[in-house]
Design a protein around this motif. Structure first.
Motif, PDB file in Angstrom:
ATOM      1  N   LYS A 115     -13.539   8.570  17.527  1.00  0.00           N
ATOM      2  CA  LYS A 115     -14.513   9.491  16.932  1.00  0.00           C
ATOM      3  C   LYS A 115     -15.948   9.125  17.290  1.00  0.00           C
ATOM      4  O   LYS A 115     -16.868   9.883  16.980  1.00  0.00           O
ATOM      5  N   PHE A 116     -16.117   7.985  17.951  1.00  0.00           N
ATOM      6  CA  PHE A 116     -17.448   7.633  18.456  1.00  0.00           C
ATOM      7  C   PHE A 116     -17.918   8.658  19.491  1.00  0.00           C
ATOM      8  O   PHE A 116     -19.101   8.748  19.803  1.00  0.00           O
ATOM      9  N   TYR A 120     -10.493  16.415  22.839  1.00  0.00           N
ATOM     10  CA  TYR A 120     -11.561  15.668  23.504  1.00  0.00           C
ATOM     11  C   TYR A 120     -11.619  15.966  25.006  1.00  0.00           C
ATOM     12  O   TYR A 120     -12.704  16.022  25.595  1.00  0.00           O
ATOM     13  N   SER A 121     -10.452  16.184  25.625  1.00  0.00           N
ATOM     14  CA  SER A 121     -10.423  16.516  27.055  1.00  0.00           C
ATOM     15  C   SER A 121     -11.115  17.845  27.314  1.00  0.00           C
ATOM     16  O   SER A 121     -11.928  17.973  28.244  1.00  0.00           O
ATOM     17  N   LEU A 122     -10.794  18.838  26.496  1.00  0.00           N
ATOM     18  CA  LEU A 122     -11.418  20.152  26.649  1.00  0.00           C
ATOM     19  C   LEU A 122     -12.910  20.107  26.337  1.00  0.00           C
ATOM     20  O   LEU A 122     -13.736  20.643  27.094  1.00  0.00           O
ATOM     21  N   ALA A 123     -13.256  19.470  25.227  1.00  0.00           N
ATOM     22  CA  ALA A 123     -14.652  19.452  24.781  1.00  0.00           C
ATOM     23  C   ALA A 123     -15.544  18.708  25.771  1.00  0.00           C
ATOM     24  O   ALA A 123     -16.631  19.186  26.131  1.00  0.00           O
ATOM     25  N   LEU A 124     -15.107  17.542  26.224  1.00  0.00           N
ATOM     26  CA  LEU A 124     -15.917  16.756  27.163  1.00  0.00           C
ATOM     27  C   LEU A 124     -15.965  17.425  28.538  1.00  0.00           C
ATOM     28  O   LEU A 124     -17.000  17.382  29.213  1.00  0.00           O
ATOM     29  N   SER A 125     -14.857  18.041  28.942  1.00  0.00           N
ATOM     30  CA  SER A 125     -14.868  18.794  30.200  1.00  0.00           C
ATOM     31  C   SER A 125     -15.854  19.948  30.118  1.00  0.00           C
ATOM     32  O   SER A 125     -16.608  20.213  31.070  1.00  0.00           O
ATOM     33  N   ALA A 126     -15.863  20.639  28.983  1.00  0.00           N
ATOM     34  CA  ALA A 126     -16.790  21.757  28.793  1.00  0.00           C
ATOM     35  C   ALA A 126     -18.241  21.286  28.827  1.00  0.00           C
ATOM     36  O   ALA A 126     -19.111  21.949  29.412  1.00  0.00           O
TER      37      ALA A 126
END
Length: 284
Positions: free
Chosen positions: A187-188, A225-231
């Motif tokens: 969650k960091f 997290y994969s989707l959000a950080l990729s976005a």
């Protein structure tokens, strides 16, 4: 903004073992003048946010109001936690991120931070000293080399990570996987994906409904997290590439994304980005 020295002072005060200023300064290896400056900085933060400042009682013992204590802990999280049911600091509840994991968080930060990345930006995110960040960046270079990427710095554009676009996207997923398996607070990453949080959760919820499936808790977190950080990465790298047909364009996942991404305002630049999002869903 509280720095590493202020965090260390709060940690020592929470232990309750140090009474006198000279002992506190000695415990931290700083001068009385540096101690006075940092305490003033802590109290200024408390005062600015309408909390009672740290004072000494008539016996000379440091006194921190519980509300002030809770606020300081929230400001310094995840560097400090309070042992449940007490107001005492306990080392076993301190979230220390070692250099290997810090390097991974710092790579993600450099990839997705929407503005020019400077040492101070990384320092503010990781809440460690400048010297620690400088040392970490050497580890970052080593990790990136294994991922076929490299760290670049210019005085004008700050720090960036350079390499093949596909390798960068793969690196994001690889790092998330390592963090999920390690004993570290995933969650960091939340402050970095806050801007995309609602859209991504909505997208995953829609996918469960439209594709008639249900993700496990672990699969959900990895996908989220994969989707959000990729976005976030795609939004930062806003160059447009030549379109090409996708080998996945006939899948129901691809059709679902082609319809849903624009509605939810989740960024994509080209067919390759949609294909990448599609691969994330197919692998979850």
């Amino acid at each position: 903004m509280l720095g590493i020295r202020e965090i260390q002072i709060i940690q020592e005060l929470l232990k309750g073992d140090v009474v006198y200023s000279k002992d506190l300064a000695a415990a931290l290896g700083i001068s009385l003048r540096q101690l006075s400056y940092s305490l003033a900085k802590i109290n200024q933060e408390l005062n600015d946010n309408n909390y009672k400042v740290i004072k000494r009682d008539v016996k000379g013992k440091w006194k921190i109001e519980q509300d002030s204590l809770n606020w300081l802990v929230s400001k310094t999280s995840p560097r400090i936690e309070i042992r449940p049911g007490t107001n005492k600091y306990d080392e076993k509840y301190e979230e220390i991120i070692d250099s290997d994991y810090r390097a991974l968080f710092e790579i993600i930060f450099i990839l997705v931070y929407p503005e020019t990345v400077r040492i101070q930006n990384i320092q503010d995110y990781m809440r460690v000293s400048r010297n620690t960040i400088l040392a970490d960046l050497k580890q970052v270079q080593t990790v990136l080399k294994d991922m076929k990427l490299f760290l670049k710095y210019t005085s004008l554009h700050g720090y960036s990570i350079v390499g093949n676009d596909k390798e960068i996207k793969r690196a994001i997923v690889r790092i998330i996987s390592i963090l999920m398996k390690g004993k570290v607070q995933i969650k960091f990453l939340d402050p970095l994906v806050k801007r995309m949080r609602d859209q991504i959760i909505h997208l995953i919820s829609l996918s469960e409904k439209e594709l008639k499936l249900k993700y496990s808790d672990t699969s959900f977190l990895i996908l989220y997290y994969s989707l959000a950080l990729s976005a976030m990465y795609i939004a930062k790298k806003n160059e447009i590439k030549m379109e090409r047909s996708s080998v996945l364009e006939n899948t129901i996942e691809h059709k679902f994304l082609l319809e849903s991404l624009p509605k939810l305002e989740i960024p994509y630049r080209n067919t390759e980005d949609i294909e990448w999002y599609c691969q994330l869903f197919l692998s979850s």
